[in-house]
Scaffold this motif. Structure first.
Motif, PDB file in Angstrom:
ATOM      1  N   GLU A 102      -5.586  -4.404   0.361  1.00  0.00           N
ATOM      2  CA  GLU A 102      -6.597  -3.427  -0.036  1.00  0.00           C
ATOM      3  C   GLU A 102      -5.924  -2.272  -0.767  1.00  0.00           C
ATOM      4  O   GLU A 102      -4.899  -1.773  -0.344  1.00  0.00           O
ATOM      5  CB  GLU A 102      -7.339  -2.893   1.198  1.00  0.00           C
ATOM      6  N   MET A 103      -6.520  -1.869  -1.892  1.00  0.00           N
ATOM      7  CA  MET A 103      -5.954  -0.796  -2.696  1.00  0.00           C
ATOM      8  C   MET A 103      -6.977   0.310  -2.904  1.00  0.00           C
ATOM      9  O   MET A 103      -8.177   0.052  -2.994  1.00  0.00           O
ATOM     10  CB  MET A 103      -5.519  -1.331  -4.071  1.00  0.00           C
ATOM     11  N   ASP A 104      -6.496   1.544  -2.970  1.00  0.00           N
ATOM     12  CA  ASP A 104      -7.333   2.692  -3.315  1.00  0.00           C
ATOM     13  C   ASP A 104      -7.354   2.796  -4.837  1.00  0.00           C
ATOM     14  O   ASP A 104      -6.501   3.433  -5.449  1.00  0.00           O
ATOM     15  CB  ASP A 104      -6.763   3.963  -2.683  1.00  0.00           C
ATOM     16  N   PHE A 105      -8.361   2.168  -5.456  1.00  0.00           N
ATOM     17  CA  PHE A 105      -8.383   2.089  -6.907  1.00  0.00           C
ATOM     18  C   PHE A 105      -8.565   3.465  -7.551  1.00  0.00           C
ATOM     19  O   PHE A 105      -8.000   3.742  -8.619  1.00  0.00           O
ATOM     20  CB  PHE A 105      -9.492   1.158  -7.369  1.00  0.00           C
ATOM     21  N   LEU A 106      -9.335   4.336  -6.913  1.00  0.00           N
ATOM     22  CA  LEU A 106      -9.548   5.663  -7.496  1.00  0.00           C
ATOM     23  C   LEU A 106      -8.244   6.447  -7.559  1.00  0.00           C
ATOM     24  O   LEU A 106      -7.986   7.158  -8.534  1.00  0.00           O
ATOM     25  CB  LEU A 106     -10.602   6.434  -6.693  1.00  0.00           C
ATOM     26  N   ASP A 107      -7.410   6.313  -6.517  1.00  0.00           N
ATOM     27  CA  ASP A 107      -6.099   6.975  -6.538  1.00  0.00           C
ATOM     28  C   ASP A 107      -5.261   6.459  -7.697  1.00  0.00           C
ATOM     29  O   ASP A 107      -4.621   7.225  -8.424  1.00  0.00           O
ATOM     30  CB  ASP A 107      -5.376   6.738  -5.208  1.00  0.00           C
ATOM     31  N   GLN A 148       1.110   4.411  -2.707  1.00  0.00           N
ATOM     32  CA  GLN A 148       0.910   5.770  -2.208  1.00  0.00           C
ATOM     33  C   GLN A 148       2.101   6.668  -2.542  1.00  0.00           C
ATOM     34  O   GLN A 148       1.930   7.841  -2.879  1.00  0.00           O
ATOM     35  CB  GLN A 148       0.698   5.742  -0.688  1.00  0.00           C
ATOM     36  N   GLN A 166       0.833  -1.208   0.000  1.00  0.00           N
ATOM     37  CA  GLN A 166       0.000   0.000   0.000  1.00  0.00           C
ATOM     38  C   GLN A 166       0.865   1.255   0.000  1.00  0.00           C
ATOM     39  O   GLN A 166       0.576   2.228  -0.705  1.00  0.00           O
ATOM     40  CB  GLN A 166      -0.915  -0.016   1.223  1.00  0.00           C
TER      41      GLN A 166
END
Length: 335
Positions: free
Chosen positions: A262-267, A243, A239
């Motif tokens: 877990e990944m922040d796909f929108l980022d 980032q 992660q």
């Protein structure tokens, strides 16, 4: 013969196993040195590997016998081996992507490995090392993974890099990046011993528990890194890698994680961040062997302990799964 057999999660026993019988196209190797890999530690501690396997895919040794169709080597030759066992027939093999073979096996994972007195290997996998030190040659496999990662990353000298993790892979990666002319390489590693070794090659090292990598890179580079290499395999560091990378940058995953991430796909989408995973190697094994044979890469400062085969459970795997300053433990016939 004696071999270290994975019995269960967290349990390896050195016991007697049948002596390998070589086929016509195989080479029998007397193991001189075998390295304990991070993926071996995962296999030992998490159940990633099936019980009953003899692990060990980083090794070197001496040819003890050859099959009747194995004509490239003779008894006494000093060798190492690519652990990827590819079928050579599927579409991936025909495209040179042997590490993606539809029917791939791997020495030390699906087939008996090098934590043993002897190992049998297809002749096509065997690589001569000449008078190269056995211990150095045992690093050919992890170095080949690093060379493969550099190729998959598309890195060029003007790009700015962050390497997360200063174990064997992270430290070797830093050296290869500099060898390829990359001008700015920062390594992030919490262990002071590993940072000290990395200081000889990286342009800067940092302790992520004391210094935020994003802040450091913005000050050091004037921007976030173009490429982040993740060499740990923890959800948190994967992660962090996503980032930390710049907009439009690449994240190269070398670490092995058995947990979901877990990944922040929108980022990732809004900032066009790309993730490239890396598995094993293809033709890069020969390049890695050449780098070690030529002296361009000397990995021996990463060998922090040398143990006998009989010590592999207590002083080997259990030592690597605890809090310590180890990087690479070599199982050494000469101990």
């Amino acid at each position: 013969m004696k071999a270290a057999v994975l019995k269960d999660i967290g349990e390896v026993d050195v016991t007697d196993v049948p002596f390998p019988k070589i086929e016509a196209d195989e080479v029998l190797i007397r193991v001189a040195v075998a390295g304990i890999c991070g993926s071996d530690v995962h296999g030992f501690s998490t159940g990633l590997y099936e019980p009953g396997i003899v692990m060990g895919h980083e090794f070197s040794g001496t040819v003890a016998d050859v099959g009747k169709e194995a004509l490239k080597f003779k008894k006494g030759d000093r060798v190492t081996s690519n652990p990827v066992l590819a079928c050579g027939k599927c579409s991936f093999c025909k495209a040179g992507k042997f590490n993606l073979c539809d029917d791939m096996g791997t020495i030390g994972i699906t087939h008996p490995g090098a934590f043993a007195e002897f190992i049998k290997v297809p002749e096509q996998n065997v690589v001569a090392i000449g008078d190269t030190d056995f211990e150095k040659a045992a690093f050919c496999e992890p170095l080949s993974v690093v060379v493969h990662a550099c190729e998959k990353s598309g890195i060029h000298p003007a790009e700015k890099c962050l390497v997360i993790g200063g174990g064997t892979i992270g430290n070797l990666l830093t050296r290869v990046l500099k060898l390829k002319g990359v001008e700015q390489v920062v390594l992030s590693e919490p262990d002071d011993f590993r940072r000290k070794i990395a200081q000889k090659y990286a342009d800067a090292v940092l302790n992520p528990f004391e210094t935020d990598p994003m802040d450091f890179c913005e000050k050091e580079f004037g921007q976030l890194p173009d490429v982040v290499f993740e060499c740990v395999g923890l959800p948190a560091t994967i992660q962090e890698a996503v980032q930390d990378v710049i907009k439009g940058g690449r994240v190269i995953i070398l670490g092995v994680s058995t947990e979901s991430v877990e990944m922040d796909f929108l980022d990732m989408m809004y900032n066009e961040k790309a993730i490239q995973s890396v598995f094993s190697c293809t033709h890069e094994f020969m390049e890695a062997a050449d780098l070690i044979r030529s002296g361009a890469i000397n990995p021996l400062d990463l060998a922090t302990s040398r143990i006998a085969l009989s010590e592999i459970s207590g002083k080997g795997f259990k030592k690597l799964t605890g809090e310590n300053h180890e990087i690479k433990i070599l199982v050494n016939r000469f101990v």
